[in-house]
Design a protein around this motif. Structure first.
Motif, mmCIF file in Angstrom:
data_model
loop_
_atom_site.group_PDB
_atom_site.id
_atom_site.type_symbol
_atom_site.label_atom_id
_atom_site.label_comp_id
_atom_site.label_asym_id
_atom_site.label_seq_id
_atom_site.Cartn_x
_atom_site.Cartn_y
_atom_site.Cartn_z
ATOM 1 N N ARG A 148 78.785 38.997 71.810
ATOM 2 C CA ARG A 148 78.666 37.552 71.984
ATOM 3 C C ARG A 148 77.783 36.938 70.895
ATOM 4 O O ARG A 148 76.969 37.613 70.297
ATOM 5 C CB ARG A 148 78.082 37.240 73.351
ATOM 6 N N LEU A 149 77.957 35.618 70.705
ATOM 7 C CA LEU A 149 77.084 34.872 69.817
ATOM 8 C C LEU A 149 75.918 34.333 70.634
ATOM 9 O O LEU A 149 76.102 33.868 71.755
ATOM 10 C CB LEU A 149 77.830 33.703 69.169
ATOM 11 N N VAL A 150 74.725 34.396 70.065
ATOM 12 C CA VAL A 150 73.526 33.872 70.718
ATOM 13 C C VAL A 150 73.054 32.683 69.891
ATOM 14 O O VAL A 150 72.718 32.830 68.720
ATOM 15 C CB VAL A 150 72.414 34.951 70.804
ATOM 16 N N ILE A 151 73.072 31.495 70.512
ATOM 17 C CA ILE A 151 72.661 30.279 69.815
ATOM 18 C C ILE A 151 71.480 29.667 70.555
ATOM 19 O O ILE A 151 71.309 29.884 71.746
ATOM 20 C CB ILE A 151 73.819 29.264 69.691
ATOM 21 N N PRO A 152 70.637 28.887 69.856
ATOM 22 C CA PRO A 152 69.425 28.355 70.482
ATOM 23 C C PRO A 152 69.670 27.210 71.445
ATOM 24 O O PRO A 152 68.753 26.695 72.038
ATOM 25 C CB PRO A 152 68.589 27.906 69.283
ATOM 26 N N GLY A 153 70.879 26.778 71.620
ATOM 27 C CA GLY A 153 71.201 25.703 72.552
ATOM 28 C C GLY A 153 72.666 25.362 72.420
ATOM 29 O O GLY A 153 73.339 25.792 71.489
ATOM 30 N N ALA A 154 73.158 24.587 73.344
ATOM 31 C CA ALA A 154 74.565 24.220 73.315
ATOM 32 C C ALA A 154 74.819 23.168 72.235
ATOM 33 O O ALA A 154 73.931 22.416 71.857
ATOM 34 C CB ALA A 154 74.979 23.691 74.674
ATOM 35 N N VAL A 155 76.050 23.136 71.746
ATOM 36 C CA VAL A 155 76.481 22.155 70.757
ATOM 37 C C VAL A 155 77.620 21.359 71.386
ATOM 38 O O VAL A 155 78.632 21.932 71.786
ATOM 39 C CB VAL A 155 76.965 22.835 69.462
ATOM 40 N N ASP A 156 77.437 20.048 71.505
ATOM 41 C CA ASP A 156 78.493 19.180 72.026
ATOM 42 C C ASP A 156 79.130 18.481 70.834
ATOM 43 O O ASP A 156 78.503 17.651 70.180
ATOM 44 C CB ASP A 156 77.903 18.159 73.004
ATOM 45 N N VAL A 157 80.369 18.834 70.527
ATOM 46 C CA VAL A 157 81.012 18.344 69.311
ATOM 47 C C VAL A 157 81.861 17.096 69.524
ATOM 48 O O VAL A 157 82.603 16.690 68.632
ATOM 49 C CB VAL A 157 81.879 19.446 68.662
ATOM 50 N N HIS A 158 81.748 16.490 70.710
ATOM 51 C CA HIS A 158 82.534 15.282 70.956
ATOM 52 C C HIS A 158 81.735 14.346 71.872
ATOM 53 O O HIS A 158 81.873 14.376 73.088
ATOM 54 C CB HIS A 158 83.871 15.651 71.616
ATOM 55 N N THR A 159 80.882 13.543 71.268
ATOM 56 C CA THR A 159 80.098 12.581 72.045
ATOM 57 C C THR A 159 80.433 11.165 71.610
ATOM 58 O O THR A 159 80.994 10.944 70.534
ATOM 59 C CB THR A 159 78.581 12.818 71.877
ATOM 60 N N HIS A 160 80.103 10.212 72.466
ATOM 61 C CA HIS A 160 80.328 8.788 72.167
ATOM 62 C C HIS A 160 79.019 8.055 72.420
ATOM 63 O O HIS A 160 78.761 7.570 73.510
ATOM 64 C CB HIS A 160 81.415 8.213 73.086
ATOM 65 N N MET A 161 78.183 7.967 71.420
ATOM 66 C CA MET A 161 76.903 7.261 71.548
ATOM 67 C C MET A 161 77.031 5.877 70.926
ATOM 68 O O MET A 161 77.567 5.731 69.826
ATOM 69 C CB MET A 161 75.782 8.032 70.839
ATOM 70 N N GLU A 162 76.555 4.873 71.666
ATOM 71 C CA GLU A 162 76.528 3.486 71.173
ATOM 72 C C GLU A 162 77.877 3.037 70.615
ATOM 73 O O GLU A 162 77.951 2.429 69.561
ATOM 74 C CB GLU A 162 75.440 3.324 70.106
ATOM 75 N N MET A 163 78.942 3.349 71.334
ATOM 76 C CA MET A 163 80.256 3.092 70.770
ATOM 77 C C MET A 163 81.168 2.401 71.784
ATOM 78 O O MET A 163 81.223 2.808 72.941
ATOM 79 C CB MET A 163 80.883 4.435 70.384
ATOM 80 N N PRO A 164 81.880 1.355 71.323
ATOM 81 C CA PRO A 164 82.904 0.796 72.203
ATOM 82 C C PRO A 164 84.047 1.808 72.318
ATOM 83 O O PRO A 164 84.407 2.457 71.350
ATOM 84 C CB PRO A 164 83.355 -0.476 71.484
ATOM 85 N N PHE A 165 84.569 1.975 73.532
ATOM 86 C CA PHE A 165 85.617 2.975 73.725
ATOM 87 C C PHE A 165 86.493 2.582 74.915
ATOM 88 O O PHE A 165 85.980 2.351 76.008
ATOM 89 C CB PHE A 165 84.978 4.355 73.975
ATOM 90 N N GLY A 166 87.784 2.503 74.703
ATOM 91 C CA GLY A 166 88.732 2.251 75.779
ATOM 92 C C GLY A 166 88.479 0.959 76.547
ATOM 93 O O GLY A 166 88.652 0.936 77.760
ATOM 94 N N GLY A 167 88.059 -0.091 75.871
ATOM 95 C CA GLY A 167 87.794 -1.357 76.531
ATOM 96 C C GLY A 167 86.436 -1.431 77.212
ATOM 97 O O GLY A 167 86.107 -2.431 77.840
ATOM 98 N N THR A 168 85.657 -0.375 77.116
ATOM 99 C CA THR A 168 84.304 -0.374 77.675
ATOM 100 C C THR A 168 83.328 -0.021 76.571
ATOM 101 O O THR A 168 83.709 0.125 75.412
ATOM 102 C CB THR A 168 84.169 0.652 78.831
ATOM 103 N N ARG A 169 82.098 0.143 76.944
ATOM 104 C CA ARG A 169 81.078 0.514 75.962
ATOM 105 C C ARG A 169 80.317 1.719 76.489
ATOM 106 O O ARG A 169 80.026 1.811 77.683
ATOM 107 C CB ARG A 169 80.130 -0.660 75.741
ATOM 108 N N SER A 170 79.981 2.641 75.616
ATOM 109 C CA SER A 170 79.220 3.818 76.014
ATOM 110 C C SER A 170 77.895 3.402 76.637
ATOM 111 O O SER A 170 77.234 2.479 76.176
ATOM 112 C CB SER A 170 78.946 4.694 74.783
ATOM 113 N N ALA A 171 77.533 4.079 77.707
ATOM 114 C CA ALA A 171 76.276 3.761 78.397
ATOM 115 C C ALA A 171 75.067 4.296 77.641
ATOM 116 O O ALA A 171 73.949 3.864 77.884
ATOM 117 C CB ALA A 171 76.299 4.339 79.811
ATOM 118 N N ASP A 172 75.281 5.250 76.747
ATOM 119 C CA ASP A 172 74.161 5.902 76.066
ATOM 120 C C ASP A 172 73.922 5.367 74.671
ATOM 121 O O ASP A 172 74.858 5.149 73.901
ATOM 122 C CB ASP A 172 74.409 7.407 75.947
#
Length: 99
Positions: free
Chosen positions: A54-78
């Motif tokens: 297995r690979l051992v990494i120091p934390g998880a990597v989230d490769v698909h986030t939506h920060m401060e972005m309008p999306f699908g007629g709404t706006r990201s809460a973060d």
């Protein structure tokens, strides 16, 4: 609690290497060569986690986030501040924001 993670391939910013990860409490305290005196001495009384193959990494990597972005007629809460703080609390240490 001490934990020894052994047998895996550690991924770092500079590449990958076979190493044993020594964890004391909630902190990584050292990387040691597999089977080294340091790793062997740390193993006494430590919980052992077998990461073979297995690979051992120091934390998880989230490769698909939506920060401060309008999306699908709404706006990201973060915002980047609140979103990365929430991610870190959940164990995610790296985000890649969706472009």
């Amino acid at each position: 609690m001490r934990i020894l993670i052994s047998g895996g391939t550690v991924v770092s910013p500079t590449g990958t290497q076979a190493a044993e990860v020594l964890v004391d409490g909630e902190r990584i305290v050292a990387l040691a060569a597999p089977g080294s005196d340091l790793a062997n001495s740390f193993a006494e009384g430590a919980r052992h986690v077998d990461a073979s193959g297995r690979l051992v990494i120091p934390g998880a990597v989230d490769v698909h986030t939506h920060m401060e972005m309008p999306f699908g007629g709404t706006r990201s809460a973060d915002t980047f501040a609140t979103g990365t703080q929430a991610a870190a609390w959940g164990g995610t240490t790296t985000i890649v924001d969706f472009a």
